[in-house]
Write a protein that holds these residues in place. Sequence first.
Motif, short mmCIF file in Angstrom:
data_model
loop_
_atom_site.label_atom_id
_atom_site.label_comp_id
_atom_site.label_asym_id
_atom_site.label_seq_id
_atom_site.Cartn_x
_atom_site.Cartn_y
_atom_site.Cartn_z
N THR A 255 3.61 7.51 -11.56
CA THR A 255 3.44 6.37 -12.47
C THR A 255 4.07 5.10 -11.90
OG1 THR A 255 3.37 7.80 -14.41
CG2 THR A 255 3.88 5.48 -14.80
N PHE A 256 5.29 5.22 -11.37
CA PHE A 256 6.02 4.04 -10.92
C PHE A 256 6.05 3.90 -9.40
CE2 PHE A 256 8.03 5.43 -15.00
CZ PHE A 256 7.41 4.48 -15.79
N HIS A 257 5.40 4.83 -8.68
CA HIS A 257 5.21 4.74 -7.23
C HIS A 257 6.53 4.53 -6.48
CE1 HIS A 257 1.03 4.47 -8.42
NE2 HIS A 257 1.30 3.39 -9.14
N GLY A 258 7.53 5.30 -6.88
CA GLY A 258 8.85 5.16 -6.28
C GLY A 258 9.27 6.40 -5.51
N ASP A 259 10.53 6.37 -5.03
CA ASP A 259 11.09 7.49 -4.29
C ASP A 259 12.26 8.07 -5.08
OD1 ASP A 259 13.04 5.58 -4.01
OD2 ASP A 259 12.82 5.35 -1.84
N SER A 260 13.14 8.78 -4.38
CA SER A 260 14.25 9.44 -5.08
C SER A 260 15.19 8.44 -5.75
CB SER A 260 15.04 10.31 -4.09
OG SER A 260 15.61 9.53 -3.06
N SER A 261 15.27 7.23 -5.22
CA SER A 261 16.14 6.22 -5.86
C SER A 261 15.60 5.81 -7.22
CB SER A 261 16.31 5.01 -4.95
OG SER A 261 15.06 4.38 -4.70
N VAL A 262 14.27 5.75 -7.37
CA VAL A 262 13.68 5.46 -8.69
C VAL A 262 13.94 6.62 -9.65
CG1 VAL A 262 11.51 5.06 -9.92
CG2 VAL A 262 11.94 3.91 -7.75
N LEU A 263 13.82 7.85 -9.14
CA LEU A 263 14.16 9.01 -9.97
C LEU A 263 15.61 8.93 -10.45
CD1 LEU A 263 13.60 11.84 -11.13
CD2 LEU A 263 14.21 12.78 -8.89
N GLY A 264 16.51 8.58 -9.55
CA GLY A 264 17.91 8.44 -9.94
C GLY A 264 18.12 7.33 -10.96
N LEU A 265 17.39 6.24 -10.80
CA LEU A 265 17.50 5.12 -11.74
C LEU A 265 17.03 5.53 -13.13
CD1 LEU A 265 18.21 2.07 -11.93
CD2 LEU A 265 15.81 1.60 -11.43
N MET A 266 15.95 6.29 -13.20
CA MET A 266 15.42 6.72 -14.50
C MET A 266 16.38 7.67 -15.20
SD MET A 266 11.52 7.27 -13.19
CE MET A 266 10.95 8.13 -14.64
N LEU A 267 16.87 8.67 -14.46
CA LEU A 267 17.83 9.59 -15.08
C LEU A 267 19.15 8.89 -15.38
CD1 LEU A 267 17.15 12.83 -13.00
CD2 LEU A 267 16.41 12.30 -15.33
N GLY A 268 19.50 7.92 -14.55
CA GLY A 268 20.71 7.15 -14.82
C GLY A 268 20.60 6.33 -16.09
N ALA A 269 19.40 5.80 -16.39
CA ALA A 269 19.20 5.05 -17.64
C ALA A 269 19.44 5.95 -18.85
CB ALA A 269 17.80 4.46 -17.68
N ALA A 270 18.91 7.17 -18.80
CA ALA A 270 19.17 8.12 -19.89
C ALA A 270 20.65 8.46 -19.97
CB ALA A 270 18.34 9.39 -19.68
N GLY A 271 21.27 8.61 -18.80
CA GLY A 271 22.71 8.89 -18.79
C GLY A 271 23.52 7.76 -19.37
N LEU A 272 23.14 6.51 -19.07
CA LEU A 272 23.86 5.37 -19.63
C LEU A 272 23.73 5.34 -21.15
CD1 LEU A 272 25.47 2.76 -19.19
CD2 LEU A 272 23.28 1.56 -18.89
#
Length: 416
Positions: free
Chosen positions: A252-269
């Motif tokens: 969907t967002f055409h990213g790599d592992s850093s985008v995955l980390g950002l998404m899970l980090g948003a839920a973590g925040l």
Amino acid sequence: MNLPAGLRALRHRNFRLFFVGQGSSQIGFWLQMIATSWLLYRLSESTFLLGLAAFALQIPFLVMAPLAGVLTDRVDRRRMLMVTNSIAALQAVSMFLLVHFGHVQPWHLIAANLVLGTVSACDAPARQSILIQLVGGRPDLPNAIALNSVMMNGARFIGPLAGGALIAAFGERWGFGLNVFTYLGMVFVLSRMDLAPAPRPAPGSGLLAQLGAGARYAYGFLPSRCALLLLTATSLSVNSYVALMPWFARETFHGDSSVLGLMLGAAGLGAVSGMIYLASRPGIRGLFRLIGWTAALAGAALVVFAFSPRLWLALPALYFVGMGLMLTAASTNTVLQSIVPDELRGRVASLYVMSFLGMSPLGALAAGWAAEHIGPPATLAICGGFALAAAAVYASRLPAIRREIRPLYERLGVRD
């Protein structure tokens, strides 16, 4: 120590040691989880295998948590945690070597998750029930539970961000390698604690009798039964989003592992924000009312995320998914641990773990299967709708819950 009311549990040396050790260990856990999910999707490109890996990690919580709760009430909880963290360190070493030498296959990652999940299923009831020993009694227990949740979810925020960047820069193997040292650090801080012994179950009680006593207490009392069932439904539906995050990050967002980390980090925040609010509360009053709203928040936010076409819209939605889900779980745990008798603490903690973490694998496996047939966005939208329906049913029972809990609150000196 002269600390603000929201940090009062940190007055206790044992809790400070636990807070630091467990915090670093949880960051390491998320480094390994990011490495596992990203590597598995890179090797297989299968959403079903992502769901299967999440299932393998968490199904032991459903199967083993009640037995682990009985064991927790029988043995020294500090020593039990030392053993579980040592085994987890050995598992991380094994995976580091497999990835480093290029021999890793998808089935290795799924099997490793099963091993780690089995260890964690034994670890979780001990980790929850030891808190009252760390703070020396009930007065600071709600704050200790809230601060423990802040720490756990702070790691959930920091770990994925660090893990995504680490993998992008140095490769997946270091997600496993660094986790080894965080587990060993937890073993060290546990060895430095000096704890008073916990109450033990009555001598001669059999395994089934002890399991039954915990279940009768938790499910025979309307307020705790409704709270646990709402948590079960929320975890079964909303928590399944984690298994599908690699698909959204890449497709969907055409990213790599850093985008995955950002998404899970948003839920973590979002989870951290919720836990800071929970830690600032003076007590458990109003928590049964709160969890109905937070479950609904998690479900609604998941529906929004499912159809978010842009990352800037998806990240705030994930923030509220994380906040709603973890406030539901932590508030349920706080009120249960505050009212349960000491001799049943481990068993009731295990039922909480089973309701929260034990339902996630069933949801993850079902979500992985559904995503193969109707697509991940529709799958998560259905999950969010299920959570909203469960919250509505719970809200209809709230007047009866308040009538039932009021006499117990009066005995404990709590106003509802």
